[in-house]
Write a protein that holds these residues in place. Structure first.
Motif, PDB file in Angstrom:
ATOM      1  N   GLN A  61      -9.524   6.390   1.416  1.00 55.23           N
ATOM      2  CA  GLN A  61      -9.443   5.168   0.619  1.00 55.23           C
ATOM      3  C   GLN A  61      -9.690   5.462  -0.856  1.00 55.23           C
ATOM      4  O   GLN A  61     -10.054   4.581  -1.627  1.00 55.23           O
ATOM      5  CB  GLN A  61     -10.418   4.106   1.152  1.00 55.23           C
ATOM      6  CG  GLN A  61      -9.832   3.241   2.244  1.00 55.23           C
ATOM      7  CD  GLN A  61      -9.451   4.037   3.472  1.00 55.23           C
ATOM      8  OE1 GLN A  61     -10.119   5.003   3.828  1.00 55.23           O
ATOM      9  NE2 GLN A  61      -8.372   3.654   4.119  1.00 55.23           N
ATOM     10  N   HIS A 114     -10.563  -5.383   0.878  1.00 49.91           N
ATOM     11  CA  HIS A 114      -9.141  -5.737   0.937  1.00 49.91           C
ATOM     12  C   HIS A 114      -8.274  -4.509   0.675  1.00 49.91           C
ATOM     13  O   HIS A 114      -8.716  -3.573   0.012  1.00 49.91           O
ATOM     14  CB  HIS A 114      -8.807  -6.764  -0.152  1.00 49.91           C
ATOM     15  CG  HIS A 114      -9.699  -7.957  -0.152  1.00 49.91           C
ATOM     16  ND1 HIS A 114      -9.476  -9.044   0.638  1.00 49.91           N
ATOM     17  CD2 HIS A 114     -10.837  -8.217  -0.828  1.00 49.91           C
ATOM     18  CE1 HIS A 114     -10.438  -9.951   0.429  1.00 49.91           C
ATOM     19  NE2 HIS A 114     -11.275  -9.453  -0.455  1.00 49.91           N
ATOM     20  N   THR A 115      -7.037  -4.583   1.153  1.00 46.50           N
ATOM     21  CA  THR A 115      -6.033  -3.570   0.837  1.00 46.50           C
ATOM     22  C   THR A 115      -4.734  -4.289   0.515  1.00 46.50           C
ATOM     23  O   THR A 115      -4.370  -5.246   1.203  1.00 46.50           O
ATOM     24  CB  THR A 115      -5.820  -2.634   2.050  1.00 46.50           C
ATOM     25  OG1 THR A 115      -7.040  -1.958   2.336  1.00 46.50           O
ATOM     26  CG2 THR A 115      -4.735  -1.589   1.761  1.00 46.50           C
ATOM     27  N   ASP A 116      -4.067  -3.840  -0.546  1.00 42.41           N
ATOM     28  CA  ASP A 116      -2.752  -4.396  -0.861  1.00 42.41           C
ATOM     29  C   ASP A 116      -1.787  -3.247  -1.149  1.00 42.41           C
ATOM     30  O   ASP A 116      -1.722  -2.736  -2.279  1.00 42.41           O
ATOM     31  CB  ASP A 116      -2.835  -5.347  -2.065  1.00 42.41           C
ATOM     32  CG  ASP A 116      -1.518  -6.074  -2.297  1.00 42.41           C
ATOM     33  OD1 ASP A 116      -0.482  -5.639  -1.727  1.00 42.41           O
ATOM     34  OD2 ASP A 116      -1.506  -7.063  -3.049  1.00 42.41           O
ATOM     35  N   GLY A 117      -1.073  -2.853  -0.104  1.00 40.53           N
ATOM     36  CA  GLY A 117      -0.159  -1.711  -0.190  1.00 40.53           C
ATOM     37  C   GLY A 117       1.058  -1.947  -1.063  1.00 40.53           C
ATOM     38  O   GLY A 117       1.796  -1.006  -1.350  1.00 40.53           O
ATOM     39  N   ARG A 118       1.235  -3.173  -1.508  1.00 38.64           N
ATOM     40  CA  ARG A 118       2.363  -3.417  -2.428  1.00 38.64           C
ATOM     41  C   ARG A 118       2.160  -2.669  -3.739  1.00 38.64           C
ATOM     42  O   ARG A 118       3.095  -2.437  -4.482  1.00 38.64           O
ATOM     43  CB  ARG A 118       2.512  -4.919  -2.704  1.00 38.64           C
ATOM     44  CG  ARG A 118       2.974  -5.722  -1.495  1.00 38.64           C
ATOM     45  CD  ARG A 118       2.978  -7.202  -1.786  1.00 38.64           C
ATOM     46  NE  ARG A 118       1.643  -7.671  -2.153  1.00 38.64           N
ATOM     47  CZ  ARG A 118       1.377  -8.915  -2.535  1.00 38.64           C
ATOM     48  NH1 ARG A 118       2.339  -9.804  -2.625  1.00 38.64           N
ATOM     49  NH2 ARG A 118       0.135  -9.266  -2.833  1.00 38.64           N
ATOM     50  N   HIS A 119       0.901  -2.332  -4.018  1.00 37.94           N
ATOM     51  CA  HIS A 119       0.597  -1.626  -5.269  1.00 37.94           C
ATOM     52  C   HIS A 119       0.327  -0.142  -5.033  1.00 37.94           C
ATOM     53  O   HIS A 119      -0.301   0.503  -5.866  1.00 37.94           O
ATOM     54  CB  HIS A 119      -0.625  -2.272  -5.941  1.00 37.94           C
ATOM     55  CG  HIS A 119      -0.427  -3.723  -6.237  1.00 37.94           C
ATOM     56  ND1 HIS A 119       0.191  -4.164  -7.386  1.00 37.94           N
ATOM     57  CD2 HIS A 119      -0.721  -4.830  -5.516  1.00 37.94           C
ATOM     58  CE1 HIS A 119       0.255  -5.487  -7.365  1.00 37.94           C
ATOM     59  NE2 HIS A 119      -0.293  -5.921  -6.235  1.00 37.94           N
ATOM     60  N   PHE A 167      -5.951  -4.966 -12.438  1.00 38.00           N
ATOM     61  CA  PHE A 167      -6.310  -5.229 -11.048  1.00 38.00           C
ATOM     62  C   PHE A 167      -7.835  -5.194 -10.890  1.00 38.00           C
ATOM     63  O   PHE A 167      -8.451  -6.081 -10.308  1.00 38.00           O
ATOM     64  CB  PHE A 167      -5.672  -4.159 -10.152  1.00 38.00           C
ATOM     65  CG  PHE A 167      -5.306  -4.660  -8.788  1.00 38.00           C
ATOM     66  CD1 PHE A 167      -4.024  -5.117  -8.525  1.00 38.00           C
ATOM     67  CD2 PHE A 167      -6.234  -4.677  -7.757  1.00 38.00           C
ATOM     68  CE1 PHE A 167      -3.676  -5.582  -7.262  1.00 38.00           C
ATOM     69  CE2 PHE A 167      -5.904  -5.145  -6.499  1.00 38.00           C
ATOM     70  CZ  PHE A 167      -4.619  -5.595  -6.248  1.00 38.00           C
ATOM     71  N   LYS A 215      -9.965  -8.357  -9.747  1.00 35.37           N
ATOM     72  CA  LYS A 215     -10.363  -8.407  -8.335  1.00 35.37           C
ATOM     73  C   LYS A 215     -11.836  -8.095  -8.099  1.00 35.37           C
ATOM     74  O   LYS A 215     -12.423  -8.624  -7.146  1.00 35.37           O
ATOM     75  CB  LYS A 215      -9.514  -7.419  -7.512  1.00 35.37           C
ATOM     76  CG  LYS A 215      -8.025  -7.691  -7.561  1.00 35.37           C
ATOM     77  CD  LYS A 215      -7.664  -8.957  -6.826  1.00 35.37           C
ATOM     78  CE  LYS A 215      -6.154  -9.139  -6.759  1.00 35.37           C
ATOM     79  NZ  LYS A 215      -5.749 -10.395  -6.156  1.00 35.37           N
ATOM     80  N   HIS A 230      -7.090  -0.312  -2.504  1.00 36.18           N
ATOM     81  CA  HIS A 230      -8.200  -0.770  -1.671  1.00 36.18           C
ATOM     82  C   HIS A 230      -9.321  -1.220  -2.606  1.00 36.18           C
ATOM     83  O   HIS A 230      -9.630  -0.507  -3.555  1.00 36.18           O
ATOM     84  CB  HIS A 230      -8.744   0.382  -0.819  1.00 36.18           C
ATOM     85  CG  HIS A 230      -7.713   1.104   0.005  1.00 36.18           C
ATOM     86  ND1 HIS A 230      -7.187   0.591   1.158  1.00 36.18           N
ATOM     87  CD2 HIS A 230      -7.123   2.318  -0.165  1.00 36.18           C
ATOM     88  CE1 HIS A 230      -6.318   1.467   1.675  1.00 36.18           C
ATOM     89  NE2 HIS A 230      -6.264   2.510   0.897  1.00 36.18           N
ATOM     90  N   TRP A 231      -9.945  -2.336  -2.326  1.00 37.23           N
ATOM     91  CA  TRP A 231     -11.036  -2.757  -3.204  1.00 37.23           C
ATOM     92  C   TRP A 231     -11.975  -3.708  -2.482  1.00 37.23           C
ATOM     93  O   TRP A 231     -11.667  -4.210  -1.404  1.00 37.23           O
ATOM     94  CB  TRP A 231     -10.484  -3.433  -4.463  1.00 37.23           C
ATOM     95  CG  TRP A 231      -9.996  -4.840  -4.255  1.00 37.23           C
ATOM     96  CD1 TRP A 231     -10.683  -5.989  -4.507  1.00 37.23           C
ATOM     97  CD2 TRP A 231      -8.721  -5.254  -3.741  1.00 37.23           C
ATOM     98  NE1 TRP A 231      -9.910  -7.090  -4.203  1.00 37.23           N
ATOM     99  CE2 TRP A 231      -8.713  -6.664  -3.737  1.00 37.23           C
ATOM    100  CE3 TRP A 231      -7.577  -4.567  -3.304  1.00 37.23           C
ATOM    101  CZ2 TRP A 231      -7.612  -7.402  -3.292  1.00 37.23           C
ATOM    102  CZ3 TRP A 231      -6.484  -5.307  -2.860  1.00 37.23           C
ATOM    103  CH2 TRP A 231      -6.507  -6.698  -2.857  1.00 37.23           C
TER     104      TRP A 231
END
Ligand code: ACO
Length: 353
Positions: free
Chosen positions: A113, A207-212, A251, A255, A345-346
């Protein structure tokens, strides 16, 4: 028997070699001490030597943590290791650390991560402890970023030579300067142990946002191509990560405060109840901004980016080791871990120490 709680009984860290000050980087690419310090808060960093991998740095940090915990390595019954710069494409470096520590047979799990690893690592430790699967867990965060630095003139960087580098070499490094100045190598290790005290993770929002995912990624050397490494990838510098620094910056400053507030709200505590904010160190300006957003005084967010740069998965455990040894971090405190890493991931975690 599952534990009531768990606590960190030993911490350690290791950084390789002598510190490399910003001025030294200005000898291999177009940058300056002034630019780097003003934009990131970094003064120096360390680099792993040729042949020195994340598992070597991680093992040294782990030995210190084990010594501080006053346990025998054989008491460890699980290893969790985080790195984005593993010794090999596979197997992961966790197995190598287990072998180095002389504890074959102990399960060793790699997680990836990046700079967000401590959060995910804490959740895994929490699960292992609460399920009763383990009572003593070694967590290691270790990075050897030196392998993706955009220069070959290491003797100039380490100060062993003072010659001018070629114009081609300088131009090649310049293309990656905003990434290269930020990262440094090192490892941190924490020994967790089950306890009857009510200690451990209180609440977590991750959270994870794989779009980024491509905001920070290594384009070359993956199994999307046959073979997974091609000769021309090196010419295209595909071994060097591509980073959209501005996107990650935005980000992070958006976030991280959101996650901090959300985790406090869920836990029913105020931001003022948090003793220490143990934040990943990607950029001093990011942390300054987050700290101001949260209304936290400077002394409650310890920093070490000036000395180590961003050591990715190593950062938070290194910081925890430093504040434990300095006495700033104490049993019973309510502390918040804040981190954001490539993926993206954050999140934020509240931990009763
Ligand atoms: N030295 C000198 N000048 C530089 C350097 C450098 N090392 N790097 C970039 N510049 C120049 C740029 O070319 C640009 O020049 P221009 O205005 O003539 O075009 C100027 O400096 C400003 O560049 P920006 O990219 O706008 O600088 P910024 O203030 O955004 O800082 C930085 C860049 C430090 C990368 C910042 O965006 C940042 O820290 N972002 C977050 C990165 C991050 O968090 N990464 C880690 C993620 S965590 C993980 O998982 C590993």
């Amino acid at each position: 028997m599952p534990a009531r709680g768990y606590e960190i009984i030993g911490t350690g860290h290791h950084v390789p070699g002598e510190p490399v000050p910003n001025d030294r980087l200005a000898r291999v690419m177009d940058t300056s001490d002034e630019w780097i310090f003003k934009r990131s808060g970094i003064r120096q960093r360390h680099y792993a030597g040729e042949g020195e991998g994340a598992s070597d740095l991680g093992t040294k940090a782990a030995r210190r943590a084990i010594e501080a915990a006053r346990i025998d390595p054989a008491e460890i019954d699980y290893i969790v290791l985080a790195t984005m710069t593993p010794d090999y494409v596979f197997p992961g470096s966790a197995a190598l650390v287990g072998a180095n520590l002389g504890i074959p047979g102990v399960p060793a799990l790699d997680i990836r991560q990046q700079c967000g690893a401590m959060l995910f690592g804490y959740q895994i430790v929490d699960g292992l402890m609460k399920s009763g699967a383990a009572r003593t867990v070694l967590f290691v965060g270790a990075e050897a970023h030196a392998g993706f630095m955009p220069w070959e003139d290491w003797d100039v960087v380490t100060g062993d030579a003072t010659r001018e580098v070629t114009a081609e070499a300088r131009a090649r490094a310049d293309a990656h300067r905003s990434l290269a100045v930020l990262f440094g190598d090192g490892a941190g290790a924490l020994v967790f142990r089950a306890t009857d005290r009510e200690a451990g993770l209180v609440k977590m929002k991750i959270h994870t946002d794989g779009r980024h995912a491509k905001a920070l990624y290594v384009p070359g050397g993956g199994f999307r191509t046959r073979p997974y490494w091609k000769k021309d990838m090196f010419d295209e510098q595909a071994h060097i990560p591509r980073m959209d620094g501005r996107e990650l910056f935005k980000f992070a400053v958006t976030k991280l405060p959101q996650a901090a507030r959300a985790v406090c709200e869920e836990a029913g505590v105020g931001l003022g109840d948090v003793d220490l904010f143990l934040a990943h160190q990607a950029n001093d300006r990011i942390n300054e901004y987050v700290r101001e957003q949260l209304g936290a005084p400077r002394e409650r967010m310890p920093m070490n980016i000036d000395r180590f740069g961003n050591t990715s998965a190593g950062t938070v455990p290194i910081l925890i080791d430093e504040v434990t040894r300095s006495g700033l971090l104490q049993k019973g405190q309510l502390n918040m871990i804040l981190a954001l890493g490539a993926g993206v991931h954050w999140g934020a975690a509240l931990v009763r120490w």
